[in-house]
Design an enzyme around this catalytic site. Structure first.
Site, PDB file in Angstrom:
ATOM      1  N   LEU A  77       0.816  -1.212   0.000  1.00  0.00           N
ATOM      2  CA  LEU A  77       0.000   0.000   0.000  1.00  0.00           C
ATOM      3  C   LEU A  77       0.850   1.262   0.000  1.00  0.00           C
ATOM      4  CD1 LEU A  77      -2.869   1.189   0.188  1.00  0.00           C
ATOM      5  CD2 LEU A  77      -2.684   1.007   2.682  1.00  0.00           C
ATOM      6  N   ARG A  79       3.529   1.867  -1.337  1.00  0.00           N
ATOM      7  CA  ARG A  79       4.151   2.165  -2.635  1.00  0.00           C
ATOM      8  C   ARG A  79       3.329   3.187  -3.414  1.00  0.00           C
ATOM      9  NH1 ARG A  79       5.419  -4.196  -3.594  1.00  0.00           N
ATOM     10  NH2 ARG A  79       7.275  -4.305  -2.279  1.00  0.00           N
ATOM     11  N   HIS A  80       2.091   3.390  -2.982  1.00  0.00           N
ATOM     12  CA  HIS A  80       1.274   4.462  -3.556  1.00  0.00           C
ATOM     13  C   HIS A  80       1.627   5.718  -2.771  1.00  0.00           C
ATOM     14  CE1 HIS A  80      -1.179   1.759  -6.060  1.00  0.00           C
ATOM     15  NE2 HIS A  80      -0.912   0.886  -5.093  1.00  0.00           N
ATOM     16  N   LEU A  90       4.013  -1.596  16.060  1.00  0.00           N
ATOM     17  CA  LEU A  90       4.312  -2.786  16.855  1.00  0.00           C
ATOM     18  C   LEU A  90       5.374  -2.479  17.914  1.00  0.00           C
ATOM     19  CD1 LEU A  90       4.347  -5.815  14.393  1.00  0.00           C
ATOM     20  CD2 LEU A  90       2.843  -5.460  16.341  1.00  0.00           C
ATOM     21  N   ASN A 317      -6.163  11.639  -2.406  1.00  0.00           N
ATOM     22  CA  ASN A 317      -7.071  12.452  -3.207  1.00  0.00           C
ATOM     23  C   ASN A 317      -7.694  11.568  -4.285  1.00  0.00           C
ATOM     24  OD1 ASN A 317      -5.522  12.559  -5.744  1.00  0.00           O
ATOM     25  ND2 ASN A 317      -4.117  13.944  -4.674  1.00  0.00           N
ATOM     26  N   ALA A 318      -8.717  12.054  -4.945  1.00  0.00           N
ATOM     27  CA  ALA A 318      -9.484  11.226  -5.874  1.00  0.00           C
ATOM     28  C   ALA A 318      -8.651  10.755  -7.063  1.00  0.00           C
ATOM     29  CB  ALA A 318     -10.714  11.993  -6.361  1.00  0.00           C
ATOM     30  N   ARG A 328      -4.891  -1.986  -8.311  1.00  0.00           N
ATOM     31  CA  ARG A 328      -5.131  -2.979  -7.263  1.00  0.00           C
ATOM     32  C   ARG A 328      -6.487  -3.673  -7.339  1.00  0.00           C
ATOM     33  NH1 ARG A 328       0.008  -3.955  -5.499  1.00  0.00           N
ATOM     34  NH2 ARG A 328       1.064  -1.984  -5.001  1.00  0.00           N
TER      35      ARG A 328
END
Length: 383
Positions: A77, A79-80, A90, A317-318, A328
């Site tokens: 995730l 990477r976006h 953790l 953002n959109a 994905r």
């Protein structure tokens, strides 16, 4: 996995339409907003998306709460990069804090009693079989064999019957049915199951057989309970309905005992599930051992698996969401992040249906697959 939209830009579709309209208008943005009707917004957004004019989409954003996903998904995730992330640490949130601070003696006592009931069932068959798991002592086995109870173990009947089934029960190839030798009539008549006698055997078939299996494996501790792995594997192979229940049971067990996700491909195969659980048990034990040795939790956590769960808040953002959904939602994306993307898409479509009407896997919008030789085959590939 759970996805919730925490907040978003007010009137996202109207905001995008106004920003785009401004590029071609002499009047100011506030006047544009006041003159935009719902019909004009829908029409303008459709033209905007069809033309590929995506920059106005950057003016609206959505913030999601994402719960119960793996660290493997998190690595994909992030990477976006045109997004903001806040992730449960953790380092400060130890999933096994309770086990470090106390020992659950009641649970240990209960497991020992359940395994004893299982051994009583095995011993009632008069057979000897190789057993693994639990805290088995030969002296205890001998004591049980010499002092068999006259009646079924009333406190843990399912565990008792599982022992009897593992030792002397059979799975037939005729549809799906289970059988026991006739000599166990007095024991089996004490259960809520109505066995049919055929010759010298007692049978349960179809749904009755599945219900019996669900009963004897209810509450199974995949690591600490006694059971025949071979018998369980054969049942899962012969009865898909039963296997479906076992998968759910294993998924919940893994989430509660190891704070981990059960990957989609692993859950298709019982042997893979049990191998995965064994590995998780080793990782957890090593983590707890190191912390008890005095190793800082922030360093002991290195042994925890990539399947370990986390929670996060993500804002996109959109336009970034369109890119995320494009990559994905595709069948070639890994199963967990594909599930997340589709859940996020469902949520934003509730808020801005016109804006995200064509979002998703590219094949669904265009009718062809851009993946070439890597296509899943769902849509034709453009030559």
């Amino acid at each position: 996995m759970r996805v919730t939209v925490l907040t978003h830009t007010p009137e996202p579709e109207k905001t995008v339409a106004a920003a785009a309209r401004l590029c071609y208008s002499r009047i100011g943005p506030m006047e544009i907003m006041e003159n935009l009707t719902d019909e004009k917004v829908a029409s303008f957004i459709q033209k905007l998306i069809n033309s590929g004019h995506m920059s106005p989409l950057e003016h609206v954003s959505f913030t999601f709460a994402v719960e119960g996903v793996s660290r493997t998904l998190l690595a994909q995730l992030t990477r976006h990069r045109i997004a903001s992330y806040s992730v449960q640490s953790l380092r400060y949130n130890n999933p096994f804090e309770e086990e470090l601070s106390s020992q659950d003696e009641a649970q240990t006592t209960c497991l020992k009693a359940q395994n004893r009931a299982y051994l009583q069932g095995v011993a009632s068959s008069g057979k000897y079989m190789a057993l693994v798991g639990g805290d088995i002592k030969e002296a205890e086995l001998e004591e049980i064999r010499k002092n068999l109870p006259d009646k079924i173990n009333r406190e843990y009947p399912g565990h008792y019957l599982r022992g009897l089934f593992d030792a002397d029960g059979k799975i037939t190839d005729d549809g799906f049915s289970l059988s026991f030798p006739e000599k166990f009539y007095s024991i089996l008549s004490q259960t809520p199951f109505e066995f049919e006698q055929k010759g010298e055997s007692l049978f349960l078939s179809g749904k009755k057989a599945v219900d019996f299996c669900l009963f004897i494996y209810d509450g199974l501790d995949f690591v600490r309970s006694l059971y025949s792995r071979e018998k369980l594997a054969n049942l899962c192979k012969m009865a898909p309905e039963f296997f479906s229940k076992i998968k759910t049971q294993a998924r919940d067990y893994i989430a509660q005992r190891y704070y981990c996700v059960l990957p989609a491909e692993i859950e298709k195969n019982l042997d893979a599930i049990l191998t995965y659980i064994a590995a998780l048990e080793n990782c957890k034990k090593a983590y707890l051992d190191m912390v008890k040795m005095g190793v800082d939790k922030e360093d002991a956590r290195y042994i925890l698996p990539m399947g370990t769960c986390t929670n996060l808040v993500v804002t996109m953002n959109a336009r970034s969401l369109y890119n995320f959904f494009n990559l994905r939602c595709c069948e070639r994306a890994q199963s967990e992040i594909r599930k997340l993307a589709r859940m996020m898409l469902d949520e934003v479509r509730k808020i801005a249906p016109n804006l995200f009407k064509k979002a998703g896997a590219p094949c669904e919008a265009t009718g062809y697959c851009p993946e070439g030789a890597f296509s899943c085959g769902k849509y034709p590939v453009r030559n």
